[in-house]
Design an enzyme around this catalytic site. Structure first.
Site, mmCIF file in Angstrom:
data_model
loop_
_atom_site.group_PDB
_atom_site.id
_atom_site.type_symbol
_atom_site.label_atom_id
_atom_site.label_comp_id
_atom_site.label_asym_id
_atom_site.label_seq_id
_atom_site.Cartn_x
_atom_site.Cartn_y
_atom_site.Cartn_z
ATOM 1 N N ASP A 100 -8.307 0.692 -4.457
ATOM 2 C CA ASP A 100 -9.413 0.037 -3.737
ATOM 3 C C ASP A 100 -10.531 1.046 -3.498
ATOM 4 O O ASP A 100 -10.334 2.056 -2.818
ATOM 5 C CB ASP A 100 -8.876 -0.479 -2.396
ATOM 6 C CG ASP A 100 -9.840 -1.426 -1.699
ATOM 7 O OD1 ASP A 100 -11.015 -1.485 -2.097
ATOM 8 O OD2 ASP A 100 -9.400 -2.106 -0.745
ATOM 9 N N TRP A 133 -18.612 1.448 4.462
ATOM 10 C CA TRP A 133 -17.260 1.891 4.800
ATOM 11 C C TRP A 133 -16.252 1.171 3.932
ATOM 12 O O TRP A 133 -16.369 0.008 3.644
ATOM 13 C CB TRP A 133 -16.933 1.587 6.276
ATOM 14 C CG TRP A 133 -15.526 2.025 6.572
ATOM 15 C CD1 TRP A 133 -15.095 3.309 6.730
ATOM 16 C CD2 TRP A 133 -14.368 1.190 6.695
ATOM 17 N NE1 TRP A 133 -13.740 3.326 6.940
ATOM 18 C CE2 TRP A 133 -13.269 2.027 6.911
ATOM 19 C CE3 TRP A 133 -14.177 -0.198 6.625
ATOM 20 C CZ2 TRP A 133 -11.963 1.538 7.068
ATOM 21 C CZ3 TRP A 133 -12.895 -0.692 6.786
ATOM 22 C CH2 TRP A 133 -11.795 0.172 7.007
ATOM 23 N N GLU A 150 -1.498 -9.605 -1.738
ATOM 24 C CA GLU A 150 -1.437 -8.340 -1.002
ATOM 25 C C GLU A 150 -0.554 -8.525 0.228
ATOM 26 O O GLU A 150 -0.618 -9.539 0.911
ATOM 27 C CB GLU A 150 -2.844 -7.924 -0.554
ATOM 28 C CG GLU A 150 -2.854 -6.606 0.215
ATOM 29 C CD GLU A 150 -4.251 -6.223 0.704
ATOM 30 O OE1 GLU A 150 -5.115 -7.114 0.815
ATOM 31 O OE2 GLU A 150 -4.475 -5.034 0.961
ATOM 32 N N TYR A 169 -11.032 6.061 3.927
ATOM 33 C CA TYR A 169 -10.487 4.711 3.908
ATOM 34 C C TYR A 169 -9.132 4.658 3.188
ATOM 35 O O TYR A 169 -8.967 5.248 2.124
ATOM 36 C CB TYR A 169 -11.447 3.725 3.190
ATOM 37 C CG TYR A 169 -10.711 2.449 2.911
ATOM 38 C CD1 TYR A 169 -10.475 1.537 3.936
ATOM 39 C CD2 TYR A 169 -10.114 2.220 1.668
ATOM 40 C CE1 TYR A 169 -9.705 0.412 3.726
ATOM 41 C CE2 TYR A 169 -9.329 1.096 1.455
ATOM 42 C CZ TYR A 169 -9.139 0.201 2.487
ATOM 43 O OH TYR A 169 -8.354 -0.901 2.279
ATOM 44 N N ARG A 172 -0.616 -0.295 -4.340
ATOM 45 C CA ARG A 172 -1.995 0.192 -4.269
ATOM 46 C C ARG A 172 -1.967 1.654 -3.852
ATOM 47 O O ARG A 172 -1.357 1.995 -2.833
ATOM 48 C CB ARG A 172 -2.768 -0.637 -3.246
ATOM 49 C CG ARG A 172 -4.255 -0.393 -3.285
ATOM 50 C CD ARG A 172 -4.952 -0.997 -2.097
ATOM 51 N NE ARG A 172 -4.894 -0.112 -0.948
ATOM 52 C CZ ARG A 172 -5.703 -0.202 0.118
ATOM 53 N NH1 ARG A 172 -6.602 -1.177 0.180
ATOM 54 N NH2 ARG A 172 -5.605 0.642 1.124
ATOM 55 N N HIS A 184 -13.336 0.157 -2.045
ATOM 56 C CA HIS A 184 -13.867 -0.267 -0.752
ATOM 57 C C HIS A 184 -15.390 -0.223 -0.699
ATOM 58 O O HIS A 184 -15.982 0.340 0.232
ATOM 59 C CB HIS A 184 -13.236 0.560 0.387
ATOM 60 C CG HIS A 184 -12.848 -0.286 1.555
ATOM 61 N ND1 HIS A 184 -13.523 -0.242 2.749
ATOM 62 C CD2 HIS A 184 -11.895 -1.216 1.710
ATOM 63 C CE1 HIS A 184 -12.984 -1.099 3.598
ATOM 64 N NE2 HIS A 184 -11.991 -1.708 2.983
ATOM 65 N N ARG A 208 -10.581 -12.144 -4.638
ATOM 66 C CA ARG A 208 -9.774 -11.637 -3.516
ATOM 67 C C ARG A 208 -9.984 -12.414 -2.218
ATOM 68 O O ARG A 208 -9.605 -11.936 -1.153
ATOM 69 C CB ARG A 208 -10.155 -10.171 -3.257
ATOM 70 C CG ARG A 208 -9.836 -9.225 -4.379
ATOM 71 C CD ARG A 208 -8.518 -8.553 -4.177
ATOM 72 N NE ARG A 208 -8.502 -7.751 -2.968
ATOM 73 C CZ ARG A 208 -7.482 -7.758 -2.088
ATOM 74 N NH1 ARG A 208 -6.440 -8.534 -2.276
ATOM 75 N NH2 ARG A 208 -7.539 -6.985 -1.025
ATOM 76 N N GLU A 211 -10.505 -2.323 -7.222
ATOM 77 C CA GLU A 211 -11.010 -3.304 -6.241
ATOM 78 C C GLU A 211 -12.337 -2.870 -5.626
ATOM 79 O O GLU A 211 -12.528 -1.689 -5.321
ATOM 80 C CB GLU A 211 -9.942 -3.438 -5.155
ATOM 81 C CG GLU A 211 -10.280 -4.430 -4.079
ATOM 82 C CD GLU A 211 -9.177 -4.477 -3.019
ATOM 83 O OE1 GLU A 211 -8.021 -4.123 -3.333
ATOM 84 O OE2 GLU A 211 -9.498 -4.859 -1.885
ATOM 85 N N HIS A 260 0.824 -1.209 0.000
ATOM 86 C CA HIS A 260 0.000 0.000 0.000
ATOM 87 C C HIS A 260 0.858 1.259 0.000
ATOM 88 O O HIS A 260 1.908 1.304 0.638
ATOM 89 C CB HIS A 260 -0.866 0.053 1.264
ATOM 90 C CG HIS A 260 -1.903 -1.018 1.328
ATOM 91 N ND1 HIS A 260 -2.925 -1.010 2.245
ATOM 92 C CD2 HIS A 260 -2.087 -2.133 0.580
ATOM 93 C CE1 HIS A 260 -3.690 -2.081 2.060
ATOM 94 N NE2 HIS A 260 -3.199 -2.780 1.066
HETATM 95 C C1 GCO Z 1 -7.592 -4.404 1.669
HETATM 96 C C2 GCO Z 1 -8.751 -4.242 2.558
HETATM 97 C C3 GCO Z 1 -8.445 -3.907 3.983
HETATM 98 C C4 GCO Z 1 -9.723 -3.957 4.811
HETATM 99 C C5 GCO Z 1 -9.423 -4.464 6.164
HETATM 100 C C6 GCO Z 1 -10.641 -4.574 7.049
HETATM 101 O O1 GCO Z 1 -7.817 -4.392 0.472
HETATM 102 O O2 GCO Z 1 -6.502 -4.575 2.179
HETATM 103 O O3 GCO Z 1 -9.766 -3.509 1.968
HETATM 104 O O4 GCO Z 1 -7.783 -2.678 4.092
HETATM 105 O O5 GCO Z 1 -10.308 -2.695 4.910
HETATM 106 O O6 GCO Z 1 -8.819 -5.711 6.041
HETATM 107 O O7 GCO Z 1 -10.328 -5.239 8.206
HETATM 108 MG MG MG Z 2 -9.760 -4.169 -0.113
#
Ligand code: GCO
Ligand code: MG
Length: 420
Positions: A228, A420, A357, A163, A151, A230, A301, A254, A126
């Protein structure tokens, strides 16, 4: 482990070296010990109770070699099947039994799964920043650590915490060893109740294409860039975003929609060729079925722990292989290094595995969970220790008692709850 070995003890270890981890320990009469990760971020104690109160009593006396039978026994035998708590529990048992089988035979688990089909496992990590310049710095820092896939997430103008954006920017790391990745990032703030973040989809949709185009311009054509969403968009919004991002050439986009309703991805797919990745919150092959068999995604995933362990992740991979969908398993720092080990054993032995990841862990987490897996130059390898290659320092683990922690929740500007 002989044909007569039996499970004599099943223990749940809860530890919180910076964040909560739930670990299953299975011991056999012949003294073999198997480890499984049972961490479900923000709902840790539910899984601990499921294991302690409902699974452990059933396992004592069973033959540890019967991995598949035990999986069926726990999945079908509960009657109340599926769901994150159940499947994380089943997954933890599955991991621990594969670990025991590996130790009993002196083989790393990937050998028992058919042996290596690749030499190493491509990984992404990340990078995030409160604004675009800080994001670009964070990407550079991860590239300097050797990552070939990153990412990218950034703050959204006009919004506060969103997020995927760590407050402090790129994290600690020596550049060598597995601590190079951004550790500690990630939600689950400790405290008695979740933090609240304010979300505005329009602001995000105005910002995201610009932000990702800037990232691509900054890194050049080769670095694999991921993003992502999310679970935040409607199918129409997702289709528009996908189109707007096509020139960025993302490795994947994602979780564009919540995808509880898999059918909505048909609309997204009709309108964009951006590669789609979905599935970290899914727990069984059934939640991926339409996405895979209609080729509505490019990457699945599902996580080795939350989707029922090595045994079930392999089934998802097998279905996906037929439809040329590849595996890109969830690997946040809220699954433990035990889960990371298991995911890497699957990755090394699964033809349609694409990428793992890897967010990284704080140094103390590597001390509690000693592991044979390692990172080098953008790739991970599970190592060649028997089983999963994990040793848990239980004395150290005991020094970090559980602390309540919650993922944040998101509300729109009008106060209503958003995904979220
Ligand atoms: C990712 C995920 C995580 C989740 C987390 C929740 O792609 O790594 O979206 O960041 O938000 O694992 O517990
Ligand atoms: Mg994710």
């Amino acid at each position: 482990m002989s044909a007569t070995d039996t499970i004599v003890a099943v223990d749940v270890v809860i530890t919180s070296p910076g964040r909560n981890f739930v670990t299953l320990k299975i011991t056999t009469a012949e003294g073999l010990v198997g480890w499984g990760d049972a961490t479900l971020n923000g709902r840790e104690l539910a899984v601990a109770s499921y294991l302690r109160d409902h699974v452990a009593p059933l396992l004592v006396g069973r033959d540890p070699a019967r991995i598949e039978d035990t999986w069926q026994y726990l999945y079908r035998g509960a009657y109340w099947r599926r769901g994150p708590v159940t499947m994380t529990s089943v997954g933890a048992v599955d991991l621990a039994l594969w670990d025991i089988k590996g130790k009993a035979t002196g083989q790393p688990v990937y050998q028992l799964l058919g042996g290596a089909v690749r030499d190493r496992i491509l990984t992404y990590t990340h990078a995030s920043g409160r604004d675009v310049p800080r994001l670009l710095d964070a990407i550079d820092a991860q590239r300097a650590r050797g990552f070939l896939a990153v990412r990218a997430q950034s703050g959204v103008p006009g919004l506060g915490t969103v997020y995927g954006v760590s407050e402090s920017g790129p994290g600690p790391g020596s550049g060598a060893g597995p601590d190079h990745a951004r550790a500690g990032q990630g939600p689950a703030g400790r405290g008695a109740a979740p933090d609240v973040e304010i979300w505005d989809t329009d602001a995000y949709l105005r910002h995201a294409p610009e932000m990702l185009a800037a990232a691509r311009a900054h890194v050049g054509p080769e670095l694999k860039l991921l993003h992502d969403v999310h679970h935040r968009l409607t199918p129409g919004e997702a289709a528009r975003l996908g189109r707007a991002l096509e020139a960025v050439n993302l490795f994947w986009l994602e979780d564009v929609t919540p995808a509880e309703n898999q059918e909505v991805l048909r609309h997204v797919r009709r309108h964009t060729t951006v590669p789609l990745a979905i599935g970290e919150v899914f727990n069984t092959v059934w939640e991926c079925q339409t996405l895979i068999t209609e080729q509505l995604i490019d990457f699945v995933r599902t996580c080795v722990t939350h989707a029922g362990g090595i045994s079930h992740l392999r089934r998802i991979a097998a279905l996906a292989e037929i439809w040329q969908v590849r595996l890109g398993p969830h690997g946040p720092s809220d699954i433990s290094p035990v889960a990371m080990a298991a995911s890497l054993h699957v990755g090394l032995s699964t033809p349609n595995f694409a990428i793992q990841e890897y967010m990284g862990y704080e140094p103390v987490v590597h001390e509690v969970f000693r592991h044979a897996w390692s990172y080098e130059d953008g790739y991970l390898h599970p190592g060649d220790e028997p089983g999963l290659g994990i040793e848990v320092d239980e004395a150290l683990a005991a020094r970090f008692p559980y602390e309540p922690a919650y993922l944040p929740i998101a509300r729109r500007q009008d106060g209503s709850v958003s995904d979220w």
